[in-house]
Scaffold this motif. Structure first.
Motif, mmCIF file in Angstrom:
data_model
loop_
_atom_site.group_PDB
_atom_site.id
_atom_site.type_symbol
_atom_site.label_atom_id
_atom_site.label_comp_id
_atom_site.label_asym_id
_atom_site.label_seq_id
_atom_site.Cartn_x
_atom_site.Cartn_y
_atom_site.Cartn_z
ATOM 1 N N VAL A 121 31.132 -53.447 27.557
ATOM 2 C CA VAL A 121 32.200 -53.537 28.461
ATOM 3 C C VAL A 121 31.800 -52.399 29.508
ATOM 4 O O VAL A 121 31.533 -51.338 29.457
ATOM 5 C CB VAL A 121 33.553 -52.740 27.755
ATOM 6 C CG1 VAL A 121 34.581 -52.908 28.997
ATOM 7 C CG2 VAL A 121 34.088 -53.651 26.661
ATOM 8 N N SER A 133 32.837 -51.323 33.980
ATOM 9 C CA SER A 133 34.031 -51.460 35.040
ATOM 10 C C SER A 133 33.665 -52.027 36.132
ATOM 11 O O SER A 133 32.607 -51.786 36.804
ATOM 12 C CB SER A 133 34.414 -49.797 35.225
ATOM 13 O OG SER A 133 35.040 -49.919 36.298
ATOM 14 N N ASP A 143 37.610 -55.587 31.288
ATOM 15 C CA ASP A 143 38.401 -56.244 30.441
ATOM 16 C C ASP A 143 38.054 -55.772 28.991
ATOM 17 O O ASP A 143 37.547 -56.375 28.018
ATOM 18 C CB ASP A 143 38.128 -57.926 30.319
ATOM 19 C CG ASP A 143 39.561 -58.351 29.796
ATOM 20 O OD1 ASP A 143 40.293 -57.586 29.051
ATOM 21 O OD2 ASP A 143 39.811 -59.552 30.194
ATOM 22 N N LEU A 144 38.578 -54.518 28.554
ATOM 23 C CA LEU A 144 38.181 -54.030 27.487
ATOM 24 C C LEU A 144 39.010 -54.470 26.477
ATOM 25 O O LEU A 144 38.656 -54.749 25.232
ATOM 26 C CB LEU A 144 38.724 -52.332 27.384
ATOM 27 C CG LEU A 144 38.581 -51.515 26.237
ATOM 28 C CD1 LEU A 144 37.144 -51.458 25.810
ATOM 29 C CD2 LEU A 144 38.944 -50.175 26.503
ATOM 30 N N GLN A 145 40.389 -54.861 26.805
ATOM 31 C CA GLN A 145 41.115 -55.733 25.408
ATOM 32 C C GLN A 145 40.583 -56.964 25.186
ATOM 33 O O GLN A 145 40.538 -57.532 24.210
ATOM 34 C CB GLN A 145 42.300 -56.055 26.321
ATOM 35 C CG GLN A 145 43.502 -56.577 25.346
ATOM 36 C CD GLN A 145 43.652 -55.699 24.103
ATOM 37 O OE1 GLN A 145 43.914 -54.538 24.170
ATOM 38 N NE2 GLN A 145 43.485 -56.076 22.598
ATOM 39 N N TRP A 146 39.813 -57.744 26.235
ATOM 40 C CA TRP A 146 39.086 -58.972 25.917
ATOM 41 C C TRP A 146 37.838 -58.630 24.661
ATOM 42 O O TRP A 146 38.051 -59.541 23.813
ATOM 43 C CB TRP A 146 38.427 -59.570 27.281
ATOM 44 C CG TRP A 146 37.735 -60.855 27.083
ATOM 45 C CD1 TRP A 146 38.049 -62.137 27.190
ATOM 46 C CD2 TRP A 146 36.305 -60.931 26.726
ATOM 47 N NE1 TRP A 146 37.109 -62.969 26.752
ATOM 48 C CE2 TRP A 146 36.054 -62.248 26.529
ATOM 49 C CE3 TRP A 146 35.127 -59.962 26.436
ATOM 50 C CZ2 TRP A 146 34.690 -62.653 26.164
ATOM 51 C CZ3 TRP A 146 34.039 -60.511 25.871
ATOM 52 C CH2 TRP A 146 33.669 -61.764 25.958
ATOM 53 N N ARG A 153 37.769 -56.062 22.706
ATOM 54 C CA ARG A 153 38.606 -55.967 21.434
ATOM 55 C C ARG A 153 39.078 -57.108 20.748
ATOM 56 O O ARG A 153 38.867 -57.140 19.474
ATOM 57 C CB ARG A 153 39.708 -55.047 21.586
ATOM 58 C CG ARG A 153 39.003 -53.506 22.059
ATOM 59 C CD ARG A 153 40.059 -52.747 22.336
ATOM 60 N NE ARG A 153 39.855 -51.181 22.430
ATOM 61 C CZ ARG A 153 40.626 -50.187 23.246
ATOM 62 N NH1 ARG A 153 41.587 -50.556 23.823
ATOM 63 N NH2 ARG A 153 39.917 -49.175 23.075
ATOM 64 N N ASP A 154 39.677 -58.035 21.429
ATOM 65 C CA ASP A 154 40.257 -59.199 20.880
ATOM 66 C C ASP A 154 39.242 -59.998 20.298
ATOM 67 O O ASP A 154 39.339 -60.717 19.263
ATOM 68 C CB ASP A 154 41.101 -59.860 21.979
ATOM 69 C CG ASP A 154 42.399 -59.426 22.406
ATOM 70 O OD1 ASP A 154 42.670 -58.567 21.600
ATOM 71 O OD2 ASP A 154 42.906 -59.856 23.256
ATOM 72 N N ASP A 159 37.699 -58.678 17.172
ATOM 73 C CA ASP A 159 38.784 -58.721 15.798
ATOM 74 C C ASP A 159 38.696 -60.100 15.511
ATOM 75 O O ASP A 159 38.757 -60.518 14.223
ATOM 76 C CB ASP A 159 40.322 -58.488 16.526
ATOM 77 C CG ASP A 159 40.402 -56.876 16.796
ATOM 78 O OD1 ASP A 159 39.717 -56.241 16.266
ATOM 79 O OD2 ASP A 159 41.548 -56.814 17.325
ATOM 80 N N TYR A 176 32.788 -46.657 32.963
ATOM 81 C CA TYR A 176 34.154 -46.356 32.835
ATOM 82 C C TYR A 176 34.603 -45.821 33.943
ATOM 83 O O TYR A 176 33.909 -45.294 34.866
ATOM 84 C CB TYR A 176 34.550 -45.386 31.682
ATOM 85 C CG TYR A 176 33.614 -44.118 31.436
ATOM 86 C CD1 TYR A 176 34.075 -42.935 32.230
ATOM 87 C CD2 TYR A 176 32.517 -44.240 30.920
ATOM 88 C CE1 TYR A 176 33.346 -41.893 32.144
ATOM 89 C CE2 TYR A 176 31.649 -42.946 30.826
ATOM 90 C CZ TYR A 176 32.126 -42.030 31.422
ATOM 91 O OH TYR A 176 31.454 -40.567 31.290
#
Length: 227
Positions: A5, A7, A69-72, A74-75, A78, A95
């Motif tokens: 990831v 920034s 897109d850190l959430q991307w 993580r998703d 998962d 970051y």
């Protein structure tokens, strides 16, 4: 597998040591999209393949996530692994430092200034009433003690600063070079340093009253020099 990831607010190629170690040690480096960060990694001699299909979790791969897109990441992690499956690690390649989100505001305002029919017509004069309006609403939020409301109103007031800077950056016949939000930030930073010598120089103020007196004295001297 590792998901890297980065920034979008950090210069391409400026990555953590952990990120460079992961990139150099991987059997393959993949990215879902091309872009400045991917190009900078290639410029460092590391091949990056563009691939829309997700690799298997067990592969010795570094997958560069869409910038910011850190959430991307993580998703995806998962979805790739569950239970006792192969490990998937999210690596922070770069970051944001405090204040980095201000760059988003400057960027959005710049786009509005170019593409929004209303925004592109505004001048310092037409915006003047909004400065008073937003300052009053910010004051009212302070008086109310509602910190969530204050946060919102400070954002509206900050937008006025960035808006005026965007207008000024375009220049005028009298000032063709203009000035921008960086000049505004540089000026207030220099002022804070000058007027707080007890922190940034050899001033000896130790109480709030002495600090205020020093500020007022320096302020008066500066205003006298401009007359």
């Amino acid at each position: 597998m590792r998901i890297l990831v980065v920034s979008p607010r950090v210069a391409p190629g400026v990555l953590t040591l952990e990120a460079w170690d992961a990139l150099r040690g991987a059997a393959r480096v993949l990215s879902a999209e091309d872009g400045p960060h991917v190009q900078a990694i290639r410029a460092a001699g590391i091949d990056v393949a563009i691939a829309s299909d997700r690799p298997d979790a067990g592969d010795d791969v570094v997958w560069v996530a869409p910038p910011g897109d850190l959430q991307w990441a993580r998703d995806v992690a998962d979805s790739l692994v569950g239970g006792d499956g192969a490990p998937v690690e999210v690596v922070l390649g770069s970051y944001d430092l405090p204040g980095a989100r201000l760059l988003d505001l400057v960027d959005v305002m710049g786009r509005l200034r170019r593409e929004c029919p209303w925004t592109k017509l505004q001048t310092h004069e037409s915006l003047a009433p909004y400065v008073l309006e937003e300052a009053k609403e910010t004051f009212d939020a302070l008086e109310s003690g509602d910190t969530a409301h204050l946060r919102e109103e400070l954002g509206d007031l900050l937008m006025q600063v960035v808006f005026h800077a965007a207008v000024a950056a375009e220049g005028t016949p009298d000032d063709p070079h203009g000035w921008d939000v960086d000049d505004v930030a540089a000026d207030i930073t220099a002022k804070l340093i000058r007027r707080n010598p007890h922190v940034f120089a050899d001033g000896d103020a130790t109480t709030p009253e002495e600090v205020d007196a020093t500020w007022q004295r320096i302020k008066a001297a500066e205003k006298g020099e401009r007359r």
